[in-house]
Motif scaffolding. Sequence first.
Motif, PDB file in Angstrom:
ATOM      1  N   TYR A  81       0.838  -1.196   0.000  1.00  0.00           N
ATOM      2  CA  TYR A  81       0.000   0.000   0.000  1.00  0.00           C
ATOM      3  C   TYR A  81       0.872   1.245   0.000  1.00  0.00           C
ATOM      4  O   TYR A  81       1.943   1.289   0.637  1.00  0.00           O
ATOM      5  CB  TYR A  81      -0.894   0.025   1.252  1.00  0.00           C
ATOM      6  CG  TYR A  81      -2.005  -0.993   1.263  1.00  0.00           C
ATOM      7  CD1 TYR A  81      -3.298  -0.641   0.891  1.00  0.00           C
ATOM      8  CD2 TYR A  81      -1.754  -2.300   1.682  1.00  0.00           C
ATOM      9  CE1 TYR A  81      -4.321  -1.588   0.927  1.00  0.00           C
ATOM     10  CE2 TYR A  81      -2.774  -3.245   1.714  1.00  0.00           C
ATOM     11  CZ  TYR A  81      -4.062  -2.883   1.338  1.00  0.00           C
ATOM     12  OH  TYR A  81      -5.066  -3.804   1.373  1.00  0.00           O
ATOM     13  N   GLY A  85      -3.750   4.577   0.198  1.00  0.00           N
ATOM     14  CA  GLY A  85      -4.550   3.359   0.343  1.00  0.00           C
ATOM     15  C   GLY A  85      -4.579   2.513  -0.912  1.00  0.00           C
ATOM     16  O   GLY A  85      -5.182   1.437  -0.919  1.00  0.00           O
ATOM     17  N   SER A 100      -8.912  -8.211   5.797  1.00  0.00           N
ATOM     18  CA  SER A 100      -9.170  -6.769   5.652  1.00  0.00           C
ATOM     19  C   SER A 100      -8.047  -5.964   6.283  1.00  0.00           C
ATOM     20  O   SER A 100      -7.495  -6.335   7.315  1.00  0.00           O
ATOM     21  CB  SER A 100     -10.498  -6.411   6.313  1.00  0.00           C
ATOM     22  OG  SER A 100     -10.463  -6.749   7.695  1.00  0.00           O
ATOM     23  N   VAL A 101      -7.683  -4.854   5.620  1.00  0.00           N
ATOM     24  CA  VAL A 101      -6.633  -3.949   6.095  1.00  0.00           C
ATOM     25  C   VAL A 101      -7.238  -2.559   6.237  1.00  0.00           C
ATOM     26  O   VAL A 101      -7.867  -2.043   5.304  1.00  0.00           O
ATOM     27  CB  VAL A 101      -5.440  -3.917   5.117  1.00  0.00           C
ATOM     28  CG1 VAL A 101      -4.380  -2.925   5.612  1.00  0.00           C
ATOM     29  CG2 VAL A 101      -4.840  -5.303   4.957  1.00  0.00           C
ATOM     30  N   THR A 102      -7.088  -1.968   7.390  1.00  0.00           N
ATOM     31  CA  THR A 102      -7.654  -0.638   7.646  1.00  0.00           C
ATOM     32  C   THR A 102      -6.597   0.438   7.406  1.00  0.00           C
ATOM     33  O   THR A 102      -5.385   0.173   7.396  1.00  0.00           O
ATOM     34  CB  THR A 102      -8.151  -0.550   9.088  1.00  0.00           C
ATOM     35  OG1 THR A 102      -7.034  -0.675   9.979  1.00  0.00           O
ATOM     36  CG2 THR A 102      -9.172  -1.649   9.380  1.00  0.00           C
ATOM     37  N   MET A 103      -7.077   1.686   7.196  1.00  0.00           N
ATOM     38  CA  MET A 103      -6.167   2.825   6.997  1.00  0.00           C
ATOM     39  C   MET A 103      -5.331   3.060   8.256  1.00  0.00           C
ATOM     40  O   MET A 103      -4.184   3.510   8.164  1.00  0.00           O
ATOM     41  CB  MET A 103      -6.970   4.071   6.661  1.00  0.00           C
ATOM     42  CG  MET A 103      -7.553   4.063   5.249  1.00  0.00           C
ATOM     43  SD  MET A 103      -6.272   3.884   3.963  1.00  0.00           S
ATOM     44  CE  MET A 103      -5.290   5.369   4.242  1.00  0.00           C
ATOM     45  N   GLU A 104      -5.906   2.755   9.403  1.00  0.00           N
ATOM     46  CA  GLU A 104      -5.152   2.909  10.652  1.00  0.00           C
ATOM     47  C   GLU A 104      -3.953   1.970  10.675  1.00  0.00           C
ATOM     48  O   GLU A 104      -2.855   2.373  11.090  1.00  0.00           O
ATOM     49  CB  GLU A 104      -6.077   2.617  11.832  1.00  0.00           C
ATOM     50  CG  GLU A 104      -5.394   2.812  13.188  1.00  0.00           C
ATOM     51  CD  GLU A 104      -6.346   2.523  14.342  1.00  0.00           C
ATOM     52  OE1 GLU A 104      -5.874   2.526  15.499  1.00  0.00           O
ATOM     53  OE2 GLU A 104      -7.543   2.279  14.101  1.00  0.00           O
ATOM     54  N   GLN A 105      -4.157   0.709  10.191  1.00  0.00           N
ATOM     55  CA  GLN A 105      -3.048  -0.241  10.134  1.00  0.00           C
ATOM     56  C   GLN A 105      -2.008   0.217   9.106  1.00  0.00           C
ATOM     57  O   GLN A 105      -0.797   0.098   9.339  1.00  0.00           O
ATOM     58  CB  GLN A 105      -3.576  -1.632   9.786  1.00  0.00           C
ATOM     59  CG  GLN A 105      -4.427  -2.261  10.886  1.00  0.00           C
ATOM     60  CD  GLN A 105      -5.091  -3.547  10.448  1.00  0.00           C
ATOM     61  OE1 GLN A 105      -5.363  -3.718   9.260  1.00  0.00           O
ATOM     62  NE2 GLN A 105      -5.384  -4.437  11.407  1.00  0.00           N
TER      63      GLN A 105
END
Length: 455
Positions: A81, A85, A100-105
Amino acid sequence: MIRSLYTRVVLTFLVSVIGGTILSFFVATWVFKDKLNENLQIPLLYFGQDIARIYETFPLHEAETFVHGMNQLKSYHIRIYDETGQFQSYGTLNGENPASVTMEQIKKVLDGGVVQVNPIGVSTILLGLPVTTEMGTKAMFVEPIAPPSTSFIIKWILNFSTYSLIAGSLVILVAAMFLIRPIKKLTKATRQIAVGDFNVKLNIKQKGELGALARSFEDMTHDLQELEQMRREFVSNVSHEVQSPLTSISGYAIALKQVDISDNERSRYLDIIIAEAKRMSKMSDSLLKLSLLESQSQQLRLVTFSLDEQIRRVIVAIQPQWSTRNIRFELNLKDVQLMADHDLLNQVWTNILGNSIKFSKDGGVISVSIKQDIKNVTVRISDMGIGISLEDQKRIFERFFKADRSHNRKYGGSGMGLAIVKQIVSLHQGDIRVESEPGRGTTVIVTMPITTPTD
């Protein structure tokens, strides 16, 4: 409600196996959680670090080409990434949904941090590492495609447990059949006994608890059979013994109704009725006494007294029985102190001496002696009477039994005296036996402990 023992045994085994397996798995997982987590994360971490070094070492284009051609992509899926994102993926998911991958991660990894997602605590399903390229720092997320090691272990444990459960179930089903078989025999035998059939043969050869139970059951059956036989003989004997005086009383009572009988005959009939009534009363008292003794509801009142003095007093008390027949006594009575029930033992000597007098010839001699050792005292009472046959000696202490029945009318008696004597001596934990020969007299030997145990 489960009533079948067979079903209970099988279900208990199944529940034990399943519960034990599940509990063992969770306990093992909890104990070795850190070690499992460490061992299962190492391959994924090493792979992610290798990819990071490739991007750091080679130009971006060459690094992407190299990564695209890696054989390891069959087992791992990579997503890289940027800060917006957007990502580029390497490898195929084979129809599986990506983690799933979050923006925080993503932001955390871009800031130089490491992200590990392991929901069950022992297997990492997603690893995020920072990657430095000529285009700047990017966030790389690696996830395993093939089933992780933990899934394999769980699958192996489940398969092993299933096979163990099936094999164990088959074994317990067969074993339970052999376990239940003797119990079914016992149940069938119990039903037979309940309807009065005591001819029960279990043929159970097992050892251990069930074998001991079967042997105890057979012993109990034998005792019940003897008890039933004794009960029948008792009812028969009582009926016979009671019928004789009742017949006499009834017959002479009818005779008394006649008007033309003399006063002497009337008096004789009344004497016979009174004598028969007394005999029935004495028989009733003896039965009650024996019943109390056999049920052990008769409590021993232990006192210490002089045994030789007691025997002398009994001989004096029954003097009318022997003096009129010129019977003599030869006494060899040593001074002995005995702890026992004075009244019950008094009846023992009265009954035995009464029999000796009854069956002695006129002018005969009765010998009474006492011997003592450390623990016991032995009393021997010998007469020179008619004696007892060997066959009758075996039954002499049974209730209602009368030796030499040809002399029954002459000597009388209900046949209860020696049965009472035997029970009293047994209550004192003593022993009584008879030595006799027909025509040569009888010797009764009573052995008593000097101190009778209170229990």
